[in-house]
Design an enzyme around this catalytic site. Structure first.
Site, mmCIF file in Angstrom:
data_model
loop_
_atom_site.group_PDB
_atom_site.id
_atom_site.type_symbol
_atom_site.label_atom_id
_atom_site.label_comp_id
_atom_site.label_asym_id
_atom_site.label_seq_id
_atom_site.Cartn_x
_atom_site.Cartn_y
_atom_site.Cartn_z
ATOM 1 N N ASN A 9 -2.839 26.123 66.469
ATOM 2 C CA ASN A 9 -4.158 27.072 68.028
ATOM 3 C C ASN A 9 -3.021 28.133 68.440
ATOM 4 O O ASN A 9 -1.669 27.913 68.792
ATOM 5 C CB ASN A 9 -4.486 25.931 68.935
ATOM 6 C CG ASN A 9 -5.014 26.922 69.621
ATOM 7 O OD1 ASN A 9 -5.388 27.985 69.684
ATOM 8 N ND2 ASN A 9 -5.231 26.877 71.282
ATOM 9 N N TRP A 10 -3.037 29.628 68.159
ATOM 10 C CA TRP A 10 -2.329 30.389 67.957
ATOM 11 C C TRP A 10 -2.514 31.001 69.680
ATOM 12 O O TRP A 10 -1.755 31.597 70.146
ATOM 13 C CB TRP A 10 -2.518 31.389 67.279
ATOM 14 C CG TRP A 10 -1.055 31.311 65.615
ATOM 15 C CD1 TRP A 10 -0.950 30.193 65.546
ATOM 16 C CD2 TRP A 10 -0.895 32.254 65.002
ATOM 17 N NE1 TRP A 10 -0.263 30.131 64.816
ATOM 18 C CE2 TRP A 10 0.104 31.678 63.679
ATOM 19 C CE3 TRP A 10 -0.732 33.623 65.067
ATOM 20 C CZ2 TRP A 10 1.050 32.213 62.920
ATOM 21 C CZ3 TRP A 10 -0.710 34.313 64.039
ATOM 22 C CH2 TRP A 10 0.467 33.274 63.503
ATOM 23 N N SER A 198 1.861 18.883 73.409
ATOM 24 C CA SER A 198 3.529 18.764 73.342
ATOM 25 C C SER A 198 3.762 18.480 71.472
ATOM 26 O O SER A 198 5.204 18.020 71.817
ATOM 27 C CB SER A 198 4.351 18.571 74.125
ATOM 28 O OG SER A 198 4.128 19.305 75.219
ATOM 29 N N GLY A 219 0.189 23.699 69.723
ATOM 30 C CA GLY A 219 0.323 24.593 70.240
ATOM 31 C C GLY A 219 1.375 25.794 69.719
ATOM 32 O O GLY A 219 1.096 26.888 69.012
ATOM 33 N N GLY A 220 1.860 25.841 70.444
ATOM 34 C CA GLY A 220 3.197 26.681 70.885
ATOM 35 C C GLY A 220 4.386 26.742 69.166
ATOM 36 O O GLY A 220 4.543 27.701 68.819
#
Length: 238
Positions: A9-10, A198, A219-220
């Site tokens: 997920n950008w 995370s 995510g990141g």
């Protein structure tokens, strides 16, 4: 067996210049043995779909209606027409920032199904709910309210993301992850269940070793091919 999915997920990140990361990821995994899904901002869905090769592309949200006077929203059929195969619904940031209820999330999931998209339905507890010992009851409420009738492995994925672990560097214990995933599995025996919060290359192998964890929503660490590729490899080897 539910399908294995490494999803990224950008969020509100990325421009056309970042499509090189997708090309690099596709080059590193030209014939992946698991499903790789990247969900960029809506502005990049069509461009990414053209460049993604074996990687599937999804949206980050959709409206419950297929069209209409909803300025700024994206309809599920629009995502499908742009080359998306899936869409995230009910992400905690949507539930929190836009006050999305379980009923709204369920309506969006139905819209995704109607457009031929896989609905990646996000659920998860807050830190306060975890500390109060109500995690499983919160999960039950979100599942019953967010997952529509007709959900199957072909059109629905559940993503368990404890809110207190998203982007914080905090990760639940393996036992905590196992408890929630087993609880979800008892209610949805055929759906893929992803863990999010995370996840990175350094902890992916142990997380994917937990029973009923069929992949991750990242995510990141999904923004750069060098960060996301080890997660994909860990899932392929799980």
């Amino acid at each position: 067996m539910p399908r294995k999915i490494a999803a990224g997920n950008w969020k509100m990140n990325g421009t056309a210049a970042d499509l090189d990361q997708i090309k690099a990821l596709a080059s590193a995994h030209p014939s992946p043995s698991v499903e790789i899904l990247i969900c960029p901002p809506a502005t990049l869905v069509a461009h990414m779909a053209d460049a993604a090769g074996p990687i599937k592309v999804g949206g980050q949200d959709c409206h419950a209606e297929p069209s209409g006077a909803h300025t700024g929203d994206i309809a599920a059929p629009m995502l499908a027409a742009a080359g998306a195969t899936a869409v995230i619904v009910g992400h905690s940031e949507r539930r929190t920032d836009h006050a999305e209820t379980d009923a709204i999330v369920q309506a969006k999931a139905r819209a995704a199904h109607a457009a031929g998209l896989t609905a990646v339905i996000c659920i998860g507890e807050t830190l306060q709910e975890r500390e109060a010992g109500t995690t499983l009851s919160v999960i039950d409420t979100q599942l019953s309210g967010s997952v529509p009738e007709g959900a199957s492995d072909s059109n629905t994925v559940i993503a368990y993301e404890p809110l207190w672990a998203i982007g914080t560097g905090k990760v639940p214990t393996l036992d905590q992850i196992a408890e929630v995933h087993a609880h979800i599995r008892a209610k949805h025996t055929d759906l893929a269940i992803l863990y999010g919060g995370s996840v990175k290359g350094s902890n992916a192998t142990e997380i994917f070793g937990v029973p009923h964890v069929n992949g991750a929503l990242v995510g990141g660490a999904s923004l750069k091919a060098n960060d996301f590729s080890p997660i994909v490899t860990a899932l392929e080897n799980a």
